[in-house]
Design an enzyme around this catalytic site. Structure first.
Site, mmCIF file in Angstrom:
data_model
loop_
_atom_site.group_PDB
_atom_site.id
_atom_site.type_symbol
_atom_site.label_atom_id
_atom_site.label_comp_id
_atom_site.label_asym_id
_atom_site.label_seq_id
_atom_site.Cartn_x
_atom_site.Cartn_y
_atom_site.Cartn_z
ATOM 1 N N ASP A 27 51.437 -26.568 -20.196
ATOM 2 C CA ASP A 27 50.778 -27.264 -21.303
ATOM 3 C C ASP A 27 51.712 -28.339 -21.847
ATOM 4 O O ASP A 27 52.912 -28.133 -22.001
ATOM 5 C CB ASP A 27 50.421 -26.251 -22.401
ATOM 6 C CG ASP A 27 49.406 -26.800 -23.380
ATOM 7 O OD1 ASP A 27 48.277 -26.280 -23.413
ATOM 8 O OD2 ASP A 27 49.744 -27.752 -24.127
ATOM 9 N N ASN A 32 39.799 -20.384 -25.024
ATOM 10 C CA ASN A 32 39.136 -20.904 -26.213
ATOM 11 C C ASN A 32 37.756 -21.388 -25.797
ATOM 12 O O ASN A 32 37.592 -21.953 -24.717
ATOM 13 C CB ASN A 32 39.940 -22.056 -26.815
ATOM 14 C CG ASN A 32 41.279 -21.595 -27.372
ATOM 15 O OD1 ASN A 32 41.392 -20.492 -27.903
ATOM 16 N ND2 ASN A 32 42.297 -22.433 -27.234
ATOM 17 N N GLN A 57 38.315 -25.209 -28.754
ATOM 18 C CA GLN A 57 38.462 -25.773 -27.411
ATOM 19 C C GLN A 57 38.480 -27.286 -27.530
ATOM 20 O O GLN A 57 37.662 -27.869 -28.260
ATOM 21 C CB GLN A 57 37.289 -25.323 -26.523
ATOM 22 C CG GLN A 57 37.421 -25.793 -25.084
ATOM 23 C CD GLN A 57 36.328 -25.242 -24.181
ATOM 24 O OE1 GLN A 57 35.432 -24.511 -24.623
ATOM 25 N NE2 GLN A 57 36.388 -25.605 -22.906
ATOM 26 N N VAL A 115 39.472 -29.358 -24.496
ATOM 27 C CA VAL A 115 39.203 -29.909 -23.157
ATOM 28 C C VAL A 115 38.092 -29.066 -22.533
ATOM 29 O O VAL A 115 38.258 -27.857 -22.337
ATOM 30 C CB VAL A 115 40.463 -29.905 -22.269
ATOM 31 C CG1 VAL A 115 40.136 -30.455 -20.888
ATOM 32 C CG2 VAL A 115 41.595 -30.697 -22.918
ATOM 33 N N HIS A 157 39.704 -23.273 -18.878
ATOM 34 C CA HIS A 157 41.130 -23.054 -18.603
ATOM 35 C C HIS A 157 41.599 -21.808 -19.316
ATOM 36 O O HIS A 157 41.254 -21.573 -20.470
ATOM 37 C CB HIS A 157 41.982 -24.260 -19.016
ATOM 38 C CG HIS A 157 41.716 -24.753 -20.396
ATOM 39 N ND1 HIS A 157 40.608 -25.524 -20.706
ATOM 40 C CD2 HIS A 157 42.390 -24.589 -21.549
ATOM 41 C CE1 HIS A 157 40.623 -25.817 -21.997
ATOM 42 N NE2 HIS A 157 41.700 -25.245 -22.545
ATOM 43 N N HIS A 174 44.653 -19.947 -20.909
ATOM 44 C CA HIS A 174 46.008 -20.136 -21.421
ATOM 45 C C HIS A 174 46.831 -18.890 -21.091
ATOM 46 O O HIS A 174 46.376 -17.764 -21.331
ATOM 47 C CB HIS A 174 46.007 -20.279 -22.951
ATOM 48 C CG HIS A 174 45.362 -21.512 -23.489
ATOM 49 N ND1 HIS A 174 46.101 -22.587 -23.936
ATOM 50 C CD2 HIS A 174 44.059 -21.834 -23.678
ATOM 51 C CE1 HIS A 174 45.271 -23.527 -24.406
ATOM 52 N NE2 HIS A 174 44.030 -23.099 -24.251
HETATM 53 P P1 5GP Z 1 42.083 -26.004 -25.530
HETATM 54 O O1 5GP Z 1 42.354 -26.442 -26.950
HETATM 55 O O2 5GP Z 1 40.931 -26.799 -24.941
HETATM 56 O O3 5GP Z 1 41.893 -24.514 -25.382
HETATM 57 O O4 5GP Z 1 43.375 -26.311 -24.710
HETATM 58 C C1 5GP Z 1 43.664 -27.568 -24.211
HETATM 59 C C2 5GP Z 1 45.148 -27.606 -23.964
HETATM 60 O O5 5GP Z 1 45.433 -28.726 -23.157
HETATM 61 C C3 5GP Z 1 45.995 -27.745 -25.239
HETATM 62 O O6 5GP Z 1 46.857 -26.630 -25.354
HETATM 63 C C4 5GP Z 1 46.741 -29.056 -25.024
HETATM 64 O O7 5GP Z 1 48.071 -29.018 -25.502
HETATM 65 C C5 5GP Z 1 46.682 -29.231 -23.515
HETATM 66 N N1 5GP Z 1 46.726 -30.615 -23.081
HETATM 67 C C6 5GP Z 1 46.061 -31.668 -23.646
HETATM 68 N N2 5GP Z 1 46.319 -32.801 -22.965
HETATM 69 C C7 5GP Z 1 47.158 -32.446 -21.939
HETATM 70 C C8 5GP Z 1 47.754 -33.197 -20.882
HETATM 71 O O8 5GP Z 1 47.584 -34.413 -20.732
HETATM 72 N N3 5GP Z 1 48.558 -32.502 -20.033
HETATM 73 C C9 5GP Z 1 48.773 -31.152 -20.160
HETATM 74 N N4 5GP Z 1 49.585 -30.584 -19.269
HETATM 75 N N5 5GP Z 1 48.210 -30.425 -21.132
HETATM 76 C C10 5GP Z 1 47.412 -31.063 -22.019
#
Ligand code: 5GP
Length: 115
Positions: free
Chosen positions: A32, A88, A95, A97, A101, A103
């Site tokens: 991340d 998430n 969430q 993205v 995914h 975590h």
């Molecule tokens: P979510 O909030 O959708 O459960 O998790 C998305 C995760 O993607 C977050 O923890 C965020 O830090 C991570 N993330 C967002 N943009 C990028 C990126 O460009 N590269 C990587 N490796 N992680 C990212």
């Protein structure tokens, strides 16, 4: 066409850089960019399922695979004292993205409940 891809699809397709720690024919795992623990890895299916709500019965084996990969990576990362796996889902789940995914968080004592 590329504009329709999620950020994680672009990482899978090597259009965006990421620190990839594992991949196979079903998923890709990378660190991340904003880690919330010493180990914070995202395990992403190649299949672009948007959220947990979009998982279909045909995806059950794939989703199970994400957990066995998480367990193997946790071993590799030396998370012998435990770790957390989280999906998430949606706005209330924060969430950000919309490409499924898992975590994997570890390397420190995590608290409960999450915020
Ligand atoms: P979510 O909030 O959708 O459960 O998790 C998305 C995760 O993607 C977050 O923890 C965020 O830090 C991570 N993330 C967002 N943009 C990028 C990126 O460009 N590269 C990587 N490796 N992680 C990212």
């Amino acid at each position: 066409m590329s504009e329709d891809k999620t950020l994680f699809q672009k990482i899978i397709d090597r259009e965006v850089d990421a620190d990839i720690v594992y991949e196979d024919d079903q998923c890709v795992a990378f660190r991340d960019i904003n880690p919330q623990a010493p180990t914070h890895i995202l395990i992403v299916p190649r299949k672009p399922i948007p959220t947990v709500d979009d998982i279909e019965p045909e995806d059950e084996e794939l989703v199970g695979h994400l957990f066995t990969v998480a367990s193997d990576i946790a071993d590799e990362e030396g998370l012998d004292n435990g770790y957390r796996t989280v999906f998430n889902c949606g706005d209330d789940g924060q969430q950000t993205v919309y490409h499924l995914h898992l975590h994997l968080l570890g390397g420190r004592q995590l608290s409960w409940p999450p915020g």
